[in-house]
Design a protein around this motif. Structure first.
Motif, PDB file in Angstrom:
ATOM      1  N   PRO A 123       0.823  -1.214   0.000  1.00 38.20           N
ATOM      2  CA  PRO A 123       0.000   0.000   0.000  1.00 38.20           C
ATOM      3  C   PRO A 123       0.856   1.263   0.000  1.00 38.20           C
ATOM      4  CG  PRO A 123      -0.016  -1.024   2.173  1.00 38.20           C
ATOM      5  CD  PRO A 123       0.655  -2.004   1.249  1.00 38.20           C
ATOM      6  N   ASN A 124       2.165   1.096   0.256  1.00 41.63           N
ATOM      7  CA  ASN A 124       3.084   2.228   0.258  1.00 41.63           C
ATOM      8  C   ASN A 124       4.070   2.153  -0.907  1.00 41.63           C
ATOM      9  OD1 ASN A 124       2.155   3.486   2.744  1.00 41.63           O
ATOM     10  ND2 ASN A 124       2.976   1.661   3.754  1.00 41.63           N
ATOM     11  N   MET A 125       3.628   1.587  -2.019  1.00 43.54           N
ATOM     12  CA  MET A 125       4.493   1.449  -3.183  1.00 43.54           C
ATOM     13  C   MET A 125       4.996   2.796  -3.697  1.00 43.54           C
ATOM     14  SD  MET A 125       1.761   0.628  -6.272  1.00 43.54           S
ATOM     15  CE  MET A 125       3.004   0.877  -7.527  1.00 43.54           C
ATOM     16  N   ASP A 126       4.266   3.865  -3.413  1.00 46.13           N
ATOM     17  CA  ASP A 126       4.698   5.186  -3.862  1.00 46.13           C
ATOM     18  C   ASP A 126       5.995   5.628  -3.184  1.00 46.13           C
ATOM     19  OD1 ASP A 126       2.907   5.310  -1.513  1.00 46.13           O
ATOM     20  OD2 ASP A 126       3.257   7.459  -1.613  1.00 46.13           O
ATOM     21  N   ARG A 127       6.388   4.958  -2.100  1.00 48.86           N
ATOM     22  CA  ARG A 127       7.627   5.302  -1.409  1.00 48.86           C
ATOM     23  C   ARG A 127       8.857   4.735  -2.111  1.00 48.86           C
ATOM     24  NH1 ARG A 127       7.241   9.646   1.906  1.00 48.86           N
ATOM     25  NH2 ARG A 127       4.980   9.905   1.998  1.00 48.86           N
ATOM     26  N   MET A 128       8.634   3.835  -3.061  1.00 49.54           N
ATOM     27  CA  MET A 128       9.721   3.284  -3.868  1.00 49.54           C
ATOM     28  C   MET A 128       9.948   4.218  -5.043  1.00 49.54           C
ATOM     29  SD  MET A 128      11.889   0.908  -4.393  1.00 49.54           S
ATOM     30  CE  MET A 128      12.837   0.292  -5.783  1.00 49.54           C
ATOM     31  N   VAL A 129      10.956   5.077  -4.957  1.00 52.26           N
ATOM     32  CA  VAL A 129      11.091   6.177  -5.898  1.00 52.26           C
ATOM     33  C   VAL A 129      11.921   5.833  -7.125  1.00 52.26           C
ATOM     34  CG1 VAL A 129      13.138   7.328  -4.974  1.00 52.26           C
ATOM     35  CG2 VAL A 129      11.265   8.702  -5.866  1.00 52.26           C
ATOM     36  N   SER A 130      12.793   4.818  -7.053  1.00 50.86           N
ATOM     37  CA  SER A 130      13.509   4.356  -8.240  1.00 50.86           C
ATOM     38  C   SER A 130      14.285   3.083  -7.924  1.00 50.86           C
ATOM     39  CB  SER A 130      14.474   5.418  -8.791  1.00 50.86           C
ATOM     40  OG  SER A 130      15.608   5.546  -7.971  1.00 50.86           O
ATOM     41  N   TRP A 131      14.758   2.442  -9.003  1.00 48.84           N
ATOM     42  CA  TRP A 131      15.556   1.221  -8.900  1.00 48.84           C
ATOM     43  C   TRP A 131      16.987   1.501  -9.359  1.00 48.84           C
ATOM     44  CZ3 TRP A 131      13.401  -3.143  -6.878  1.00 48.84           C
ATOM     45  CH2 TRP A 131      12.009  -3.293  -6.931  1.00 48.84           C
ATOM     46  N   ASP A 132      17.922   0.834  -8.724  1.00 52.72           N
ATOM     47  CA  ASP A 132      19.314   0.784  -9.184  1.00 52.72           C
ATOM     48  C   ASP A 132      19.612  -0.691  -9.446  1.00 52.72           C
ATOM     49  OD1 ASP A 132      22.032   0.939  -9.587  1.00 52.72           O
ATOM     50  OD2 ASP A 132      22.524   1.591  -7.563  1.00 52.72           O
ATOM     51  N   VAL A 133      19.890  -1.038 -10.694  1.00 52.66           N
ATOM     52  CA  VAL A 133      20.075  -2.452 -11.054  1.00 52.66           C
ATOM     53  C   VAL A 133      21.270  -3.059 -10.336  1.00 52.66           C
ATOM     54  CG1 VAL A 133      20.598  -4.053 -12.934  1.00 52.66           C
ATOM     55  CG2 VAL A 133      18.971  -2.185 -13.291  1.00 52.66           C
ATOM     56  N   ILE A 134      22.418  -2.371 -10.402  1.00 50.79           N
ATOM     57  CA  ILE A 134      23.643  -2.934  -9.826  1.00 50.79           C
ATOM     58  C   ILE A 134      24.624  -1.824  -9.508  1.00 50.79           C
ATOM     59  CG2 ILE A 134      24.548  -3.379 -12.162  1.00 50.79           C
ATOM     60  CD1 ILE A 134      26.048  -5.819 -10.963  1.00 50.79           C
ATOM     61  N   ASN A 135      25.314  -1.989  -8.405  1.00 54.11           N
ATOM     62  CA  ASN A 135      26.312  -1.032  -7.958  1.00 54.11           C
ATOM     63  C   ASN A 135      27.656  -1.279  -8.657  1.00 54.11           C
ATOM     64  OD1 ASN A 135      27.688   0.867  -6.083  1.00 54.11           O
ATOM     65  ND2 ASN A 135      28.680  -1.010  -5.381  1.00 54.11           N
ATOM     66  N   GLU A 136      28.138  -0.275  -9.369  1.00 52.81           N
ATOM     67  CA  GLU A 136      29.464  -0.244  -9.969  1.00 52.81           C
ATOM     68  C   GLU A 136      29.869  -1.547 -10.673  1.00 52.81           C
ATOM     69  OE1 GLU A 136      32.244   1.293  -7.092  1.00 52.81           O
ATOM     70  OE2 GLU A 136      31.190   3.215  -6.953  1.00 52.81           O
ATOM     71  N   PRO A 137      29.077  -1.983 -11.650  1.00 49.57           N
ATOM     72  CA  PRO A 137      29.405  -3.225 -12.347  1.00 49.57           C
ATOM     73  C   PRO A 137      30.689  -3.136 -13.162  1.00 49.57           C
ATOM     74  CG  PRO A 137      27.659  -2.041 -13.496  1.00 49.57           C
ATOM     75  CD  PRO A 137      27.863  -1.340 -12.196  1.00 49.57           C
ATOM     76  N   GLU A 138      31.170  -1.927 -13.432  1.00 53.69           N
ATOM     77  CA  GLU A 138      32.367  -1.750 -14.263  1.00 53.69           C
ATOM     78  C   GLU A 138      33.594  -2.449 -13.687  1.00 53.69           C
ATOM     79  OE1 GLU A 138      29.339   1.194 -14.904  1.00 53.69           O
ATOM     80  OE2 GLU A 138      30.500   0.833 -13.073  1.00 53.69           O
ATOM     81  N   TRP A 139      33.641  -2.611 -12.338  1.00 56.64           N
ATOM     82  CA  TRP A 139      34.794  -3.278 -11.716  1.00 56.64           C
ATOM     83  C   TRP A 139      34.787  -4.782 -11.975  1.00 56.64           C
ATOM     84  CZ3 TRP A 139      37.548   0.573 -11.436  1.00 56.64           C
ATOM     85  CH2 TRP A 139      37.163   1.783 -10.834  1.00 56.64           C
ATOM     86  N   ALA A 140      33.673  -5.317 -12.475  1.00 55.34           N
ATOM     87  CA  ALA A 140      33.591  -6.748 -12.770  1.00 55.34           C
ATOM     88  C   ALA A 140      33.439  -6.982 -14.274  1.00 55.34           C
ATOM     89  CB  ALA A 140      32.430  -7.386 -12.012  1.00 55.34           C
ATOM     90  N   MET A 141      34.015  -6.080 -15.079  1.00 56.40           N
ATOM     91  CA  MET A 141      33.904  -6.174 -16.531  1.00 56.40           C
ATOM     92  C   MET A 141      35.291  -6.098 -17.169  1.00 56.40           C
ATOM     93  SD  MET A 141      30.614  -3.631 -16.784  1.00 56.40           S
ATOM     94  CE  MET A 141      30.623  -3.444 -18.561  1.00 56.40           C
ATOM     95  N   SER A 142      35.492  -6.882 -18.203  1.00 58.50           N
ATOM     96  CA  SER A 142      36.755  -6.874 -18.925  1.00 58.50           C
ATOM     97  C   SER A 142      36.557  -6.298 -20.321  1.00 58.50           C
ATOM     98  CB  SER A 142      37.311  -8.299 -19.037  1.00 58.50           C
ATOM     99  OG  SER A 142      36.388  -9.141 -19.709  1.00 58.50           O
ATOM    100  N   GLY A 143      37.661  -5.877 -20.940  1.00 58.74           N
ATOM    101  CA  GLY A 143      37.576  -5.341 -22.287  1.00 58.74           C
ATOM    102  C   GLY A 143      36.979  -3.944 -22.303  1.00 58.74           C
ATOM    103  N   SER A 144      36.242  -3.640 -23.357  1.00 56.39           N
ATOM    104  CA  SER A 144      35.643  -2.318 -23.540  1.00 56.39           C
ATOM    105  C   SER A 144      34.179  -2.459 -23.914  1.00 56.39           C
ATOM    106  CB  SER A 144      36.375  -1.556 -24.651  1.00 56.39           C
ATOM    107  OG  SER A 144      37.745  -1.412 -24.359  1.00 56.39           O
ATOM    108  N   ASP A 145      33.437  -1.354 -23.803  1.00 55.59           N
ATOM    109  CA  ASP A 145      32.062  -1.382 -24.280  1.00 55.59           C
ATOM    110  C   ASP A 145      32.043  -1.150 -25.792  1.00 55.59           C
ATOM    111  OD1 ASP A 145      32.168   1.408 -24.793  1.00 55.59           O
ATOM    112  OD2 ASP A 145      31.413   1.891 -22.800  1.00 55.59           O
ATOM    113  N   SER A 146      30.866  -1.070 -26.353  1.00 61.67           N
ATOM    114  CA  SER A 146      30.726  -0.922 -27.810  1.00 61.67           C
ATOM    115  C   SER A 146      30.523   0.519 -28.243  1.00 61.67           C
ATOM    116  CB  SER A 146      29.522  -1.753 -28.290  1.00 61.67           C
ATOM    117  OG  SER A 146      29.655  -3.099 -27.915  1.00 61.67           O
ATOM    118  N   TYR A 147      30.736   1.482 -27.316  1.00 57.65           N
ATOM    119  CA  TYR A 147      30.320   2.850 -27.578  1.00 57.65           C
ATOM    120  C   TYR A 147      31.447   3.866 -27.493  1.00 57.65           C
ATOM    121  CZ  TYR A 147      26.144   0.174 -26.644  1.00 57.65           C
ATOM    122  OH  TYR A 147      25.176  -0.815 -26.664  1.00 57.65           O
ATOM    123  N   GLY A 148      32.697   3.386 -27.435  1.00 57.21           N
ATOM    124  CA  GLY A 148      33.824   4.291 -27.493  1.00 57.21           C
ATOM    125  C   GLY A 148      34.395   4.738 -26.170  1.00 57.21           C
TER     126      GLY A 148
END
Length: 519
Positions: free
Chosen positions: A338-363
């Motif tokens: 009943p208080n769903m309006d208090r959920m103001v946004s989602w964050d999928v994952i904290n700082e995933p860049e530290w667990a990624m190798s190589g480069s992205d596709s966008y430069g």
């Protein structure tokens, strides 16, 4: 949160020496360097006429606003010798975590980013007595008293006359108005409210166990230890905090919040997880704050862990199980509150860049994975993030973001359907990506940009830039003036950044801006 420092190699090529998060059992390092500091609205008029004598009843409406903010947690960092080297010694701060590892190169500001807006109204319906549904993705509109008029609704039919009474009048379509739009050019819109998303990182009361508990450690989640969480959140509310960034599953080994089929296949939510989510929303409503839930963190990729996120998201069957058995049920738990309006946004994952190798596709520059983490390719991580974003959008109206470690990787999440961007700002970032420049300076356009982590104690002096230390109030006022959309300091439970000694600064800014920093 993760700390890194740079040293210059030629023009605009830099060596990134990272010392990052670890679990609370690891000591904070000391040494020669300088640490990085790192609605549904229901409004009715008229309505069903009451009993004989013609008394007409009417009811008000309640505005439900969705959303959640982004951000990530953080931790204590050991400081090495000069610009690189592992940290040693020290005592961990409360809830702090330290890890070391990886290097990254390249700091050329990124460009790009494309806007996405809006959401379609679904599930809203006319109701007897003039109930009006809000715009956005809405399911099962519910009337309540005392709310604000929503938008996008359909006028209801006229009331039915009771014996001896008079016919009720037809419902009127609501008009959504923002009584206190921010004067900043940056904002995160929740419904028709345009606000500078202001708050703090909790980021946990007990690392990894707030949602689901962990019986092995004798720890309960929010619902089982409500008085503890109430005291902590009340303290934040008393000091001007509106949006609280709160981590859910940063360690898959030490939580009962998820059940498993075998080692790495998620089977469902734990016995108290739904109750813990709804208890958190209840507390937010009672204490007058909002929540941004951060689902995962780079910590879930630690090679020392038995259960690791890299194994799950690299396997399409296990990834599907994660989405269907964890992400969607969590979103459903929020939607059922009943208080769903208090959920103001989602964050999928904290700082995933530290667990990624190589480069992205966008430069963007190459990633510098932490040596303590089992890194995955950008393609694997992007697919995972996109699937989570899609599931969260399908399950509610709250906007979705990712807690990006630095504006260095400005375009990494430009193609996963985010509603706004979130970046973290610490001393090592400020050395080459100045906090006092607008998002456009880094080639970011089309979406609003939130600073989801920065030191509550302010930024340290930058030898690289030749600038002095920056205190909290100066920094947040500058973020406001150059067009950022929000700011959440790090962190209430990380004693390195001294919440108890800096919370008056948090309140000072909130008091100065008033309703423009409160949803």
């Amino acid at each position: 949160m993760k700390f890194t420092r740079f040293s210059t190699v030629l023009s605009f090529t830099f060596l990134l020496a990272c010392s990052g998060n670890s679990d609370p059992s690891v000591s904070e390092g000391t040494g020669g360097g300088t640490p990085g500091s790192g609605g549904s609205s229901v409004a009715s008029t008229g309505g069903v006429s009451a009993s004989s004598g013609g008394t007409e009843a009417s009811s008000g409406g309640k505005t439900n606003t969705g959303g959640a903010i982004n951000g990530s947690g953080g931790t204590n960092v050991g400081v090495g010798g000069a610009s690189s080297g592992n940290a040693t010694g020290g005592t961990p701060a409360t809830g702090g975590r330290t890890s070391t590892g990886g290097t990254s190169t390249g700091v050329t500001p990124a460009t790009g980013g494309r806007a996405s807006t809006g959401g379609a109204t679904t599930g809203s319906s006319s109701a007897t007595g003039g109930k009006i549904a809000t715009g956005g993705t809405v399911s099962s509109s519910t009337s309540a008293t005392g709310g604000k008029t929503g938008t996008g609704g359909t006028a209801a039919t006229g009331g039915t006359a009771a014996t001896g009474g008079k016919a009720g009048t037809g419902g009127a379509t609501g008009v959504c108005t923002d009584a206190c739009p921010t004067s900043s050019t940056g904002y995160i819109a929740i419904g028709c409210e345009k606000r500078f998303m202001y708050g703090v990182n909790y980021a946990w009361q007990n690392f990894g166990t707030d949602f689901g508990g962990y019986k092995t450690w004798g720890q309960s989640g929010v619902a089982g230890a409500k008085s503890t969480y109430t005291a902590a959140i009340q303290d934040m509310a008393n000091n001007g905090v509106d949006v609280i960034r709160w981590w859910m599953f940063p360690n898959l080994d030490t939580t009962d919040g998820i059940t498993w089929s075998g080692t790495d296949t998620p089977a469902g939510l734990g016995s108290t997880t739904v109750a813990d989510v709804q208890a958190a929303l209840d507390l937010a409503a009672t204490l007058g704050v909002h929540i941004q839930l951060t689902l995962f963190s780079f910590d879930d990729f630690k090679t020392a862990n038995t259960r690791r996120l890299d194994r799950i998201i690299s396997d399409s069957t296990k990834l599907t199980a994660l989405i269907n058995n964890v992400v969607k049920p969590v979103a459903a738990a929020v939607a059922a509150s009943p208080n769903m309006d208090r959920m103001v946004s989602w964050d999928v994952i904290n700082e995933p860049e530290w667990a990624m190798s190589g480069s992205d596709s966008y430069g963007d520059p190459a990633f510098g994975p932490d040596s303590t983490l089992a890194a995955v390719s950008f393609t694997v991580m992007e697919t995972f993030v996109r699937n989570v974003v899609t599931a969260l959008h399908a399950g509610g109206t709250a906007p979705v973001s990712v807690g990006n470690a630095a504006i260095k990787w400005a375009k990494t999440w430009s193609n996963v359907g985010l509603d706004f961007y979130t970046f973290h700002m610490y001393g090592w970032v400020n050395d080459y990506f100045p906090y006092d420049q607008p998002p456009s300076y880094f080639g970011i356009s089309g979406k609003q940009v939130n600073i989801g982590e920065f030191p509550l104690s302010g930024l340290p002096a930058s030898t690289q830039r030749g600038t002095g230390a920056v205190d909290y109030v100066t920094m947040v006022n500058k973020l406001w003036s150059v067009g950022y959309a929000g700011a959440q300091g790090w962190a209430v439970t990380d004693s390195t950044f001294n919440w108890s000694g800096t919370k008056t600064n948090v309140k000072t800014f909130a008091t100065a801006k008033g309703c423009m920093v409160r949803y």
